[in-house]
Design an enzyme around this catalytic site. Structure first.
Site, PDB file in Angstrom:
ATOM      1  N   ASP A 244       0.865  -1.183   0.000  1.00 58.23           N
ATOM      2  CA  ASP A 244       0.000   0.000   0.000  1.00 58.23           C
ATOM      3  C   ASP A 244       0.900   1.231   0.000  1.00 58.23           C
ATOM      4  O   ASP A 244       2.115   1.140   0.202  1.00 58.23           O
ATOM      5  CB  ASP A 244      -0.959  -0.029   1.208  1.00 58.23           C
ATOM      6  CG  ASP A 244      -2.177   0.876   0.998  1.00 58.23           C
ATOM      7  OD1 ASP A 244      -2.231   1.589  -0.018  1.00 58.23           O
ATOM      8  OD2 ASP A 244      -3.074   0.868   1.866  1.00 58.23           O
TER       9      ASP A 244
ATOM     10  N   CYS B 178      -8.931 -25.026  15.867  1.00 59.10           N
ATOM     11  CA  CYS B 178      -7.618 -24.797  15.247  1.00 59.10           C
ATOM     12  C   CYS B 178      -6.535 -25.274  16.218  1.00 59.10           C
ATOM     13  O   CYS B 178      -6.822 -25.506  17.396  1.00 59.10           O
ATOM     14  CB  CYS B 178      -7.459 -23.319  14.885  1.00 59.10           C
ATOM     15  SG  CYS B 178      -6.959 -22.263  16.258  1.00 59.10           S
TER      16      CYS B 178
ATOM     17  N   CYS C 209      -6.445 -23.431  19.561  1.00 55.78           N
ATOM     18  CA  CYS C 209      -7.562 -23.694  20.474  1.00 55.78           C
ATOM     19  C   CYS C 209      -7.560 -25.130  20.984  1.00 55.78           C
ATOM     20  O   CYS C 209      -8.066 -25.405  22.073  1.00 55.78           O
ATOM     21  CB  CYS C 209      -8.886 -23.364  19.785  1.00 55.78           C
ATOM     22  SG  CYS C 209      -8.996 -21.616  19.379  1.00 55.78           S
TER      23      CYS C 209
HETATM   24  N1  GUN Z   1      -6.514   1.063   3.250  1.00 56.90           N
HETATM   25  C1  GUN Z   1      -7.797   1.132   3.685  1.00 56.90           C
HETATM   26  N2  GUN Z   1      -8.523   1.953   2.888  1.00 56.90           N
HETATM   27  C2  GUN Z   1      -7.701   2.386   1.915  1.00 56.90           C
HETATM   28  C3  GUN Z   1      -7.885   3.253   0.787  1.00 56.90           C
HETATM   29  O1  GUN Z   1      -8.958   3.790   0.524  1.00 56.90           O
HETATM   30  N3  GUN Z   1      -6.787   3.454  -0.006  1.00 56.90           N
HETATM   31  C4  GUN Z   1      -5.575   2.883   0.260  1.00 56.90           C
HETATM   32  N4  GUN Z   1      -4.556   3.112  -0.575  1.00 56.90           N
HETATM   33  N5  GUN Z   1      -5.376   2.079   1.319  1.00 56.90           N
HETATM   34  C5  GUN Z   1      -6.433   1.837   2.138  1.00 56.90           C
HETATM   35 ZN    ZN Z   2      -8.916 -21.375  17.119  1.00 52.41          ZN
END
Ligand code: GUN
Ligand code: ZN
Length: 491
Positions: free
Chosen positions: A90, A279, A282
């Protein structure tokens, strides 16, 4: 542009797909665990064992911290994270949405992502929150689109995938427009952005509007990522609308807060007396151990991931079998606001109907909302294809009635109503429903009955009335058809 995505199997607007990246192919729908490059709560290789096929991290956090940036630039992102599969990065837009500004520009962070070897690069979009004034949403969307164009130019020669985020706040026309513009520029993945506030406040009906309007603005076969969606209880709803990728920071954020994810909602450890999950975490710990262990947060994070990936497999199996809507109906009963989301989804049945396969496994009628499923809508719009002449009997197939003397036999089963008896084993008329069906199912069935009778004045209809049919539409049918009143015969 989306050569990297191939659809293998469909159900509703959902699908099982294959997304190809420089570090391998990913089967969708899937969730990308969010990795904090500063602290790794769960080892990425452990995540892979749990079912993670792709991770996501934040390039802005790496960019800002010299030590991380140097290592990422020298040895690559995959070495920094310790994972040899696909990694999406991101851009810092999340920080932008929380702090209002970031110390990097679009071109800089895009080039950085490319240099460190990200598999899916995200431009610096502007996450416009829900409910802002339309002028603000339009203005910020304009900036986002400019940045998408810049990203496409900067990355014209890349072999990496590039994502084109879709913004537009809660304005459905802007979401559609944003999607159209992004697909015109051309990206490999389309994340729907700024939906975290909707999910945090349980606004699932609004979330459905945002997803559908975004999908309506683009070719629905393109891969869609729902940004910041990490709670497994809403995955099936989003998948049914055509979302393919999710990212989860929830597993870690919840764990830090002592919260234990289940498919029906989240428990605080202090409220848990039993562990409902099987899992490995747990199985090998008691509630008390989970609460008091030095590694409590890590154990909880691992459990949260196990549950998250279990749901992904459940959804994929449902798509494979063709009973995704049955799963969505179950999941949406875990919270009243999710039920609002389900109702909103069915308000788009005519849109969903275009993508829903015409034949799948048995249709289970799960309650009044099922009467508005795309299959039911499809049947009612196709009734005018019948061209019926002669004498026609519409009967409850469970009753042993004489059928001689009729030219056409139609079986009557809610919510569809009458269909030719030869189709009784064919989808969707092989519906399974409770003998005590509800008013909504009967309404839909009787409406269709009336339509068939009105559409075919050449035919003489006989309708079998049973004691479970008390409905105003019946009076209209009684005016147009002969009635065999089976209610008396049982007495
Ligand atoms: N992470 C959560 N929402 C967003 C978003 O709208 N844009 C970006 N780039 N990352 C995010
Ligand atoms: Zn679990």
């Amino acid at each position: 542009m989306t050569k990297s995505f191939e659809i293998l199997k469909r159900d509703v607007a959902g699908r099982i797909g294959k997304l190809s990246t420089p570090h391998g192919t990913v089967e969708t729908p899937t969730v990308m665990p969010v990795i904090n490059p500063n602290i790794q709560l769960v080892d990425p290789f452990k995540m892979k064992e749990m079912g993670a096929e792709i991770l996501i991290t934040n390039s802005y956090i790496i960019y800002r911290k010299e030590k991380l940036a140097t290592k990422a630039l020298n040895d690559g992102l995959h070495s920094l994270i310790g994972f040899d599969g696909p990694i999406m990065t991101d851009s810092g837009s999340f920080q932008l949405s929380v702090y209002g500004e970031v110390e990097v520009d679009n071109r800089e962070i895009i080039e950085f992502q490319e240099r460190i070897g990200s598999d899916i690069i995200v431009p610096l979009d502007i996450p416009t929150p829900p409910d802002v004034l339309k002028e603000q949403a339009e203005k910020e969307l304009g900036i986002t689109v400019d940045r998408l164009e810049e990203a496409r130019k900067v990355l014209s020669k890349t072999n990496r995938l590039v994502a084109g985020p879709i913004q537009g706040s809660t304005y459905t026309d802007l979401r559609s427009e944003a999607a159209t513009q992004a697909t015109k520029i051309g990206f490999d993945v389309y994340p729907i952005g700024a939906v975290v506030p909707l999910m945090e406040s349980y606004r699932y009906a609004d979330l459905v509007d945002v997803i559908v309007s975004s999908k309506m603005g683009m070719n629905p076969n393109y891969p869609v990522h729902l940004f910041g969606a990490g709670h497994p209880m809403m995955f099936s709803l989003a998948v049914a609308l055509g979302c393919d990728l999710f990212d989860s920071a929830a597993y870690a954020l919840y764990a830090k807060d002592g919260r234990y994810i289940t498919i029906n909602g989240t428990y605080h450890l202090t409220n848990l007396k039993y562990l409902p999950c099987s899992c490995p975490i747990c199985q090998n710990h008691t509630v008390e151990e989970l609460k008091n262990d030095n590694d409590s947060t890590k154990l909880l994070a691992e459990h949260n991931l196990y549950v998250t990936f279990e749901e992904i497999r459940t959804i994929k199996q449902a798509i494979h079998e063709g009973n995704l809507l049955e799963l969505v109906e179950m999941r949406c009963r875990s919270h009243p606001r999710l039920l609002d989301g389900l109702k909103r989804l069915y308000s788009y049945s005519s849109w969903l109907e275009q993508y829903d396969p015409v034949s799948k496994s048995t249709f289970f009628y799960c309650g009044p909302d099922s009467a508005t499923r795309p299959e039911v809508l499809r049947y009612s719009t196709r009734l005018n294809r019948f061209n019926i002449v002669g004498k026609t009997l519409i009967r409850n197939p469970g009753l042993n009635l004489k059928t001689s003397g009729y030219d056409n036999i139609f079986d009557f089963k809610p919510p569809f109503g009458p269909y030719p008896t030869e189709l009784s084993e064919v989808y969707p008329f092989n519906t399974e429903l409770s003998e005590n069906y509800d008013y909504e199912a009967l309404t839909s069935a009787l409406k269709n009955t009336l339509k068939i009778i009105e559409n075919n004045p050449e035919s003489e209809f006989t309708f079998v009335k049973t004691e479970d049919m008390s409905h105003p539409i019946l009076e209209q049918i009684e005016d147009l058809a002969c009635i065999i009143d089976y209610t008396d015969k049982r007495k």
